[in-house]
Design an enzyme around this catalytic site. Structure first.
Site, mmCIF file in Angstrom:
data_model
loop_
_atom_site.group_PDB
_atom_site.id
_atom_site.type_symbol
_atom_site.label_atom_id
_atom_site.label_comp_id
_atom_site.label_asym_id
_atom_site.label_seq_id
_atom_site.Cartn_x
_atom_site.Cartn_y
_atom_site.Cartn_z
ATOM 1 N N THR A 1 -27.451 -41.419 7.804
ATOM 2 C CA THR A 1 -26.965 -42.193 6.665
ATOM 3 C C THR A 1 -28.127 -43.019 6.127
ATOM 4 O O THR A 1 -28.900 -43.604 6.883
ATOM 5 C CB THR A 1 -25.785 -43.095 7.058
ATOM 6 O OG1 THR A 1 -24.692 -42.243 7.420
ATOM 7 C CG2 THR A 1 -25.338 -43.972 5.904
ATOM 8 N N PHE B 1 -29.310 -46.156 4.082
ATOM 9 C CA PHE B 1 -28.881 -47.481 3.650
ATOM 10 C C PHE B 1 -29.935 -48.070 2.721
ATOM 11 O O PHE B 1 -31.128 -47.837 2.909
ATOM 12 C CB PHE B 1 -28.749 -48.421 4.856
ATOM 13 C CG PHE B 1 -27.599 -48.098 5.765
ATOM 14 C CD1 PHE B 1 -26.384 -48.750 5.622
ATOM 15 C CD2 PHE B 1 -27.724 -47.150 6.772
ATOM 16 C CE1 PHE B 1 -25.309 -48.460 6.462
ATOM 17 C CE2 PHE B 1 -26.662 -46.851 7.617
ATOM 18 C CZ PHE B 1 -25.453 -47.516 7.455
#
Ligand code: PEP
Ligand code: MN
Length: 673
Positions: free
Chosen positions: A545, A547
């Site tokens: 992921t 960020f």
């Protein structure tokens, strides 16, 4: 046994506890352990722990079955993080500060021995340029032969200190005898206890009391327990800052210098809370074999490495055959950087530009947690976002936990948070559009940095739960999507969507439900005291992921109005008009994000892309999104590279403005691998 004292304990309370323990056959000692004041009790005594727990001033009792009490994970469950602080050298009076342990990989590098002022300086610059954060080098060399080069002694240490200061790196050097501890203490930032001295107990006691962090090598024939007992000597003498170093043990094999005991890494990490690093150079002894051994150590969970590097190994006065050439070290650092996210860590790298300016390693003195404004994230304790935040801002960063992404943008805008962290994209399930849309609604918020986190999902439940007792599974919809294959094997389970993965874990902890499990990261299970029932259930292990760090956008020139920029203790830098944290800000941005739309006519998107192509700009992401309130009209989200050459990017942006409609610049930042 360790008796942890409460913060309000009185001298009288302490004396009563000591008397109680002595009367029952223990020898007792006062100690500071981590942030706590403790009374250590050793020997063959017998005490009623329930009774002892009732004494005023007793916070908790940590009993361990191991002979090494302070070093044991039974006494302290969480990882210790050791801080090595260089001497203040920068104009601000700040010192280079390097941490070892936790989610970072820390690399120490330098020659086997300090041979001359020029040699240590040249090596320091080279390893620093490749991203090493602590400089190593022996001034006092323990050599097998009395006729071999014994080191330059205190003069060598002075040269090394000078090189470390010039490059903004703390230094670590071996101390071979208790008589040198006092003299060396003012010059070295970390003491090394060499393999041959691991059981020199008088040296351990003296070094443990010297008030500097210690790197403790494993003896060539020491068992893991003996090694941890040597660490115990250091801890019992007063220091909290011990880093263990596996450097190969003596076996029947003679092809390599020693045998790197890779298995010791996970074993020691489970037995002890202390950081463990690996010295592949002395373990293997053959230059070409050092990098693969180093990578294996990182894969096995080491918190860092200490590597011998020499600019001209053939001329080295000691350990030339195992010393890497600077180019080999550079390649190794790049490989570590690529490997680190796979094991859930990040290489603590000195930004190149800062290295050549001789600026601080990695981060300056930690911000004053009391007065610093927090960094905002969305989710419960143990959320992936919290891990991403700690990766960027450090474990001690003050944090503000909020209940939505919008609340993060609001907090950053109104100044109640100095920055925020939001997920924007997952490598399996794509963009998190809510956050992209928020950037457009908050034109005063900019991107200041990015971090990519490997996402390992676990099935988490109550201590009494198992895979057969479960009927309901809670997670964020992204968690379900990323674990599709696993969930398909359990079609009877009903799925309940939650706001965030760690929130799902928190709800089970609150309710004590046995039938309900959550899908989240292992950190969330730890944070809420639940059990990992099954680990690694994501469909594809290459699950990352991305960020973004967000901060308030300020125009260059508006600096004086920004309280952060005026704070002398704050190493924040200004990049693209935005505030960025020190770990992201010491290097020029190389990536930017924008949103734009194009006129509704043939070739208009092509024209925009051509401007980028002609400017040598690489487009790493292009995604079209419907424009809210304008059916069948689209805007484009783009991530692009910023060319090295001064001015090119600005020119391209100017031209792009004339060819596109509604161009919003979301921020310029340093992209992570
Ligand atoms: C060293 O690191 O310089 C050294 C001598 O290593 P060891 O004590 O592990 O042999
Ligand atoms: Mn050596």
């Amino acid at each position: 046994m360790i008796v942890v004292l409460s913060s309000g304990v009185t001298p009288h309370d302490k004396e009563l506890i000591r008397i109680y323990l002595r009367d029952r056959g223990f020898s007792v000692r006062d100690q500071i352990f981590g942030d706590d004041e403790v009374i250590g009790a050793s020997g063959k005594g017998v005490a009623d722990l329930d009774e002892l727990g009732l004494f005023p001033g007793v916070e908790r009792i940590a009993a361990t079955s191991k002979p090494y009490e302070l070093a044991s994970r039974e006494t302290k469950a969480e990882d210790s993080i050791v801080t090595v602080l260089g001497t203040p050298v920068f104009a601000s009076g700040a010192s280079a500060l390097v941490k070892i342990g936790g989610s970072r990989i820390t690399v120490i590098a330098g020659p086997c021995a300090v041979e001359s002022r020029g040699q240590i300086r040249e090596t320091a610059e080279a390893v620093r340029e490749s991203g090493a954060v602590i400089l190593r080098g022996g001034a006092f060399k323990p050599r097998t032969s009395p006729y071999a080069f014994q080191g330059l002694g205190m003069k060598g240490l002075e040269y090394m200190k000078e090189a470390g200061e010039a490059c903004g790196m703390p230094i670590v050097t071996e101390v071979v005898s208790p008589e040198y501890v006092v003299e060396m203490k003012d010059l070295t930032d970390m003491f090394q206890i060499g393999a041959r001295n691991m059981q020199n107990f008088s040296l351990l006691k003296k070094v443990g009391a010297a008030g500097k962090p210690v790197l403790l090598k494993r003896g060539p024939s020491a068992t893991i327990e003996e090694w941890l007992l040597s660490a115990e000597y250091l801890l019992a003498a007063g220091t909290n800052d011990v880093v263990l170093c596996e450097r190969g043990i003596r076996t029947f094999e003679t092809y390599t210098r020693n045998t790197l005991d890779i298995s010791a890494i996970p074993v020691v990490k489970s037995l002890s809370h202390l950081p463990v690093i690996v010295d592949p150079s002395h373990a293997v002894g053959i230059r070409a074999k050092v990098p693969p051994a180093a990578l294996a150590a990182i894969a096995a969970g080491a918190d860092g490495l200490t590597v011998e590097v020499h600019p001209r190994p053939d001329e080295a006065l000691s350990d030339g055959p195992q010393s890497l050439m600077p180019e080999q070290f550079e390649k190794l650092m790049r490989d570590i950087e690529a490997l680190a996210p796979v094991v859930g860590k990040e290489l603590l790298r000195t930004p190149r530009a800062a290295a050549s300016r001789g600026e601080a390693a990695v981060e300056l003195r930690a911000p004053d947690a009391e007065s610093a404004r927090p960094v905002a994230y969305n989710g419960e304790n143990g959320a992936f976002a919290e891990q991403a935040l700690m990766r960027v801002f450090g474990e001690e960063a003050p944090m503000l936990r909020l209940q939505s992404f919008k609340a993060i943008f609001d907090a950053v805008l109104d100044g109640s948070a100095c920055a925020g962290i939001v997920p924007v994209e997952n490598s399996l399930t794509g963009s998190i559009h809510e956050n992209y849309d928020l950037f457009l609604r908050y034109p005063d918020i900019a991107i200041a940095g990015e971090v990519k986190l490997r996402v390992v999902h676990c099935l988490i439940g109550d201590e009494r739960s198992n895979i057969d007792s479960i009927t309901i599974v809670r997670s964020h919809p992204q968690g379900f999507a990323q674990c599709r294959n696993f969930l398909d094997q359990h079609p009877a389970w009903s799925l309940e969507a939650c706001n965030d993965t760690a929130g799902a874990v928190a709800s089970i902890a609150r309710e004590g439900a046995v039938k309900v499990a959550a899908i989240a990261g292992a950190a969330a299970a730890r944070a809420h005291g639940l059990k990992v029932i099954k680990e690694g259930i994501e469909t594809n292990p290459r699950n990352y992921t991305r960020f973004l760090v967000i901060s308030r956008k300020l125009q260059v020139g508006a600096r004086a109005e920004n309280p952060d920029a005026n704070n002398a203790n704050n190493a924040n830098k200004w990049i693209g008009g935005a505030w960025v944290p020190p770990s992201l800000g010491s290097e020029k941005p190389n990536k930017a994000s924008l949103v734009f739309s194009v006129p509704d006519k043939p070739g208009s998107l092509f024209a925009c892309l051509k401007i980028m192509a002609d400017g040598g700009i690489n487009l790493s992401k292009l995604e079209s999104r419907p424009i809210q309130g304008k059916p069948w009209e689209y805007q484009f989200y783009a991530d692009i590279s910023i060319p090295e050459k001064e001015g090119v990017f600005e020119e391209v942006m100017e031209e792009l403005k004339t060819r596109s409609e509604d161009l919003s610049f979301l921020g310029a930042y340093r992209g992570s691998l």
